[in-house]
Design an enzyme around this catalytic site. Structure first.
Site, PDB file in Angstrom:
ATOM      1  N   GLU A   5       4.594  -3.475  12.364  1.00 41.65           N
ATOM      2  CA  GLU A   5       3.552  -2.471  12.176  1.00 41.65           C
ATOM      3  C   GLU A   5       2.414  -3.198  11.483  1.00 41.65           C
ATOM      4  O   GLU A   5       2.510  -3.525  10.306  1.00 41.65           O
ATOM      5  CB  GLU A   5       4.110  -1.306  11.359  1.00 41.65           C
ATOM      6  CG  GLU A   5       3.331  -0.038  11.579  1.00 41.65           C
ATOM      7  CD  GLU A   5       2.316   0.158  10.489  1.00 41.65           C
ATOM      8  OE1 GLU A   5       1.163  -0.279  10.703  1.00 41.65           O
ATOM      9  OE2 GLU A   5       2.675   0.698   9.445  1.00 41.65           O
ATOM     10  N   ASN A  51       0.811  -1.225   0.000  1.00 39.00           N
ATOM     11  CA  ASN A  51       0.000   0.000   0.000  1.00 39.00           C
ATOM     12  C   ASN A  51       0.843   1.273   0.000  1.00 39.00           C
ATOM     13  O   ASN A  51       0.391   2.322  -0.441  1.00 39.00           O
ATOM     14  CB  ASN A  51      -1.010   0.000   1.154  1.00 39.00           C
ATOM     15  CG  ASN A  51      -0.379  -0.112   2.505  1.00 39.00           C
ATOM     16  OD1 ASN A  51       0.769  -0.521   2.635  1.00 39.00           O
ATOM     17  ND2 ASN A  51      -1.121   0.244   3.539  1.00 39.00           N
ATOM     18  N   GLU A  62       8.780   3.303  14.108  1.00 36.61           N
ATOM     19  CA  GLU A  62       9.594   3.683  12.960  1.00 36.61           C
ATOM     20  C   GLU A  62       9.624   5.196  12.897  1.00 36.61           C
ATOM     21  O   GLU A  62       8.688   5.859  13.317  1.00 36.61           O
ATOM     22  CB  GLU A  62       8.991   3.112  11.673  1.00 36.61           C
ATOM     23  CG  GLU A  62       9.044   1.589  11.647  1.00 36.61           C
ATOM     24  CD  GLU A  62       8.604   0.990  10.334  1.00 36.61           C
ATOM     25  OE1 GLU A  62       9.224   0.028   9.896  1.00 36.61           O
ATOM     26  OE2 GLU A  62       7.632   1.500   9.747  1.00 36.61           O
ATOM     27  N   CYS A 104      -3.019   1.762   6.808  1.00 39.50           N
ATOM     28  CA  CYS A 104      -3.242   1.164   8.130  1.00 39.50           C
ATOM     29  C   CYS A 104      -3.703   2.202   9.159  1.00 39.50           C
ATOM     30  O   CYS A 104      -4.294   1.837  10.165  1.00 39.50           O
ATOM     31  CB  CYS A 104      -2.002   0.419   8.592  1.00 39.50           C
ATOM     32  SG  CYS A 104      -0.524   1.397   8.416  1.00 39.50           S
TER      33      CYS A 104
END
Ligand code: ADP
Length: 547
Positions: free
Chosen positions: A306, A208, A520, A340
Site C-alpha cells: 500500500e 502516520n 487489506e 495516503c
C-alpha cells in the site's frame, strides 16, 4: 544471547494435545496480566511527560518483543522517538538489527505449527481477548499515539476505534474460511481445494497510522493461522509495542507476534532474504515498496503493498457545495494531510469554483493548529522537520507559479513557546493551481488544498487520471448517471462518491497502478494470508476408463 529465551514451552504441549492448550494459555497469560496490572513504575527510557499521561504504565514498552521476551539490542545501540509537537524526546529505545530479526523470524517459525494447528474458533478467541484488552486500554493507546505522531487526541481515538474494528472483524471472519469440493472429472478421483495459512508473515508499517496499519495486517494474518514479525516505523514504535504487550496479556503464544524496530534497512534486508518469511505486508513510500518488491523476487515471497497516492477530488457543477466543502477539508487535512488517501488535487468546475473556494477558505480559517493534547486543537504538527520542509517547498513552488493563498500559507504565527521546536504548518488553501506545479505531480503529504479548474467531465477525468498513482479518488455530484460514469472511468482502487470517510473494516482497501498491490481489510484482506492447495485423491477402483 537471544535464542534460549525464544523457545516456547507451551509449543510442545500444543503439538501434543489440543485440549490442554487453551487452559495452559489462560493460566500463563493471567499470571502475566496480574504482574502488569500492579502499577509498575514508569518504564526507564520513557519521558515523564508521556508516562504521566498513561494509566497502565505496563503499556509503555520500549524493547523489542521476540519469542515472548522483551529484548534489548545485542550491540547496545539505541535511538530516540521525538514528539513532533515539541521536538523533544518521548522515549529511548534499543536499535535492533539483523540478528534480532533472524531470531524473531525463527521464533515465528517455531510456533507456526502450533498456532496454525488451532481451530479458527480458538484463534478467534485469542484475538477477541486482545480486542477486549485493547478496548479497555483505548485511552492509553490514543495518548501514546498522540505523543509519538502528533495527531490530535480525537483523531487518535478514531484510529484506535478503527484498529479495534480490524481485530474484531478478523476474529470472526476466520471462522468463515472455506475450501471447495470440485465436481470431479473422473469417477475414480475426488478433487478438493484447501485454504491454508501462507506461513510466517512480515508486516512493515508507517508512522502516520501507528495502530490501524498494524492491525489491518497482523489481525487477519494471525486469524488465518500465520505468525508474524512486525516492524513498525521507528518514528512511532510505542503504539506497536503497547499492542504487543496487550496481545501477550491476551494469551497469544510466545513467538506468534514479534516486534523488531531500530535499523530499518538491516531489519528489512534480514526479512527479505529469509526463505522462512513467505509474505510481506507493507504500507509506506513508493520508493521503499518498489525496493521490497524487487527483493521479494529472490525468495518469491508474496507481497501486498500500500504505497503513495495522489488523490483527485472532483467538484462537479451539480455538487452540493456545502457538503463538498466539508468533505474536502475533512479529507485533504486529515492527520494534517499525512494520509495516503488524503485529497491531494482538488478539481472544481468553472461554474462553481469561486463559491466553492470561498466556502473552503472560510472553514479552513476556523481551524486550530497546535499540540494534539490541547482540547481545542483540530490539527497537529507534521511528523518531522523534513516533512515540514516539503510542504513549505510545495507551497512556495505553487505561489511562485501564480497560485493565490486563500487561507494559511506558512508557519502558524502564535504558538506557545513550548511548541517552538514543533513541525507546524498552517492548513492552507491555494487557488489557481496548475499542472506545472509540484502539487499536481507529487504527493505533498501535508496540509495543502490546491484548487484546480475544469470545464467539462472529460477534462476532469483526464486531469484526475494523469498520475502514476491510483489509490483513492473522490467526487461530488447529484447526478446518478454522472456518478456511475465517473466511478467507472476513474483509475483508482477506492472511490468516494459524495463521501470521504471510505475506510471500513469490511471494505477492501488498496490501490492500482503504482499505488500498490493487493487489498487489506474485508474478506479479500483475509484471503491475502491464505494459500490455495489443490488435492486430487485417487480412489483406485476404476483404472481403465481414463488417462
Ligand atoms: P515514510 O516516508 O512514510 O516513513 P517509508 O517507506 O520510509 O515511508 O517507511 C515505511 C516503513 O518502511 C517504516 O517502517 C520504515 O522503517 C520502513 N523502511 C524504510 N526503509 C526500509 C528498508 N530499507 N527496508 C525495510 N523497511 C524499510
Amino acid at each position: 544471547m537471544l535464542v534460549p529465551a525464544l523457545s516456547w514451552a507451551g509449543a510442545a504441549a500444543v503439538a501434543s494435545g489440543r485440549s490442554v492448550l487453551p487452559h495452559a494459555w489462560r493460566a500463563f497469560s493471567s499470571s502475566r496480566a496480574m504482574a502488569s496490572d500492579q502499577g509498575k513504575p514508569a518504564v526507564p527510557g520513557v519521558s515523564e511527560e508521556l508516562s504521566s499521561r498513561i494509566k497502565d504504565k505496563g503499556l509503555l514498552r520500549v524493547d523489542g518483543f521476540i519469542g515472548g521476551d522483551w529484548v534489548k539490542a545485542a550491540d547496545g545501540g539505541t535511538y530516540q522517538v521525538l514528539n513532533p509537537a515539541t521536538g523533544k524526546p518521548v522515549a529511548t529505545l534499543p536499535r535492533l538489527r539483523h540478528d534480532e530479526t533472524l531470531a524473531a523470524i525463527a521464533s515465528a517459525h517455531s510456533v507456526l505449527p502450533a498456532w496454525s494447528g488451532l481451530t479458527a474458533k480458538q484463534r478467534g478467541a485469542v484475538l477477541r481477548k486482545w480486542h477486549q484488552l485493547a478496548t479497555d486500554a483505548a485511552e492509553d493507546i490514543a495518548a501514546i499515539m498522540t505523543a509519538e505522531c502528533g495527531k490530535p487526541l480525537a483523531e487518535s481515538r478514531g484510529e484506535v476505534a478503527s484498529g479495534l474494528d480490524s481485530i474484531d472483524w478478523s476474529a470472526s471472519e476466520c471462522r468463515r474460511v472455506s475450501g471447495q469440493v470440485l465436481e470431479t472429472t473422473s469417477r475414480d478421483r475426488r478433487m478438493l481445494v484447501l485454504r491454508q495459512p501462507v506461513g510466517v508473515v512480515a508486516a512493515i508499517t508507517p508512522w502516520n497510522f501507528p495502530m490501524s496499519m498494524i492491525t489491518r495486517k497482523v489481525a487477519p494474518a494471525l486469524a488465518a493461522g500465520c505468525t508474524v514479525v512486525l516492524k513498525p516505523s521507528e518514528q512511532t514504535p510505542l503504539t506497536a509495542l503497547a499492542l504487543a504487550e496487550l496481545a501477550d496479556r491476551a494469551g497469544l503464544p510466545e513467538g506468534a507476534l514479534n516486534v523488531v524496530h531500530g535499523d530499518a534497512p538491516a531489519i528489512g534486508s534480514a526479512i527479505m532474504a529469509s526463505e522462512t518469511v513467505r509474505k510481506i505486508g507493507f504500507t509506506g513510500s513508493t520508493a521503499v515498496g518498489k525496493m521490497l518488491m524487487a527483493q521479494a523476487a529472490n525468495t518469491v515471497k508474496r507481497v501486498s503493498l500500500e504505497l503513495g497516492g495522489n488523490a483527485p477530488f472532483l467538484v462537479m457543477e451539480d455538487a452540493d457545495l456545502a457538503l463538498a466543502a466539508r468533505g474536502v477539508v475533512a479529507s485533504a487535512l486529515r492527520n494534517s494531510g499525512q494520509t495516503c488517501i488524503c485529497a491531494n488535487r482538488v478539481f472544481v468546475h468553472d461554474k462553481v469554483h469561486d463559491e466553492f473556494a470561498a466556502r473552503v477558505a472560510e472553514i479552513v480559517k476556523g481551524l486550530k493548529v497546535g499540540d494534539g493534547f490541547a482540547p481545542d486543537t483540530t490539527h497537529g504538527p507534521l511528523i518531522n522537520p523534513a516533512a515540514l520542509d516539503k510542504v513549505a517547498a510545495h507551497c512556495a513552488d505553487a505561489v511562485s507559479k501564480g497560485a493565490r493563498v486563500l487561507a494559511g500559507g506558512g508557519k502558524p504565527a502564535s504558538l506557545p513557546e513550548r511548541l517552538a521546536g514543533g513541525s507546524f504548518f498552517e492548513p492552507t488553501v491555494l487557488a489557481g493551481a496548475t499542472i506545472d506545479m509540484r502539487v499536481f505531480r507529487e504527493e505533498t503529504f501535508g496540509p495543502l488544498v490546491p484548487l484546480f479548474r475544469f470545464s467539462d467531465d472529460d477534462e476532469a477525468v483526464a486531469l484526475a487520471n494523469d498520475t502514476e498513482y491510483g489509490l483513492a479518488a473522490y467526487f461530488y455530484t447529484r447526478d446518478l448517471k454522472r456518478a456511475w460514469t465517473l466511478a467507472e472511468r476513474l483509475e483508482y482502487g477506492m472511490i468516494g462518491v459524495n463521501e470521504v470517510a471510505i475506510t471500513a473494516d469490511v471494505a477492501p482497501f488498496g490501490g492500482i497502478k503504482q499505488s500498490g498491490l493487493g487489498r487489506e481489510q474485508g474478506t479479500i484482506g483475509l484471503e491475502e494470508f491464505l494459500e490455495t492447495k489443490y488435492v486430487c485423491m485417487g480412489l483406485g477402483y476404476a483404472s481403465d476408463d481414463d488417462d
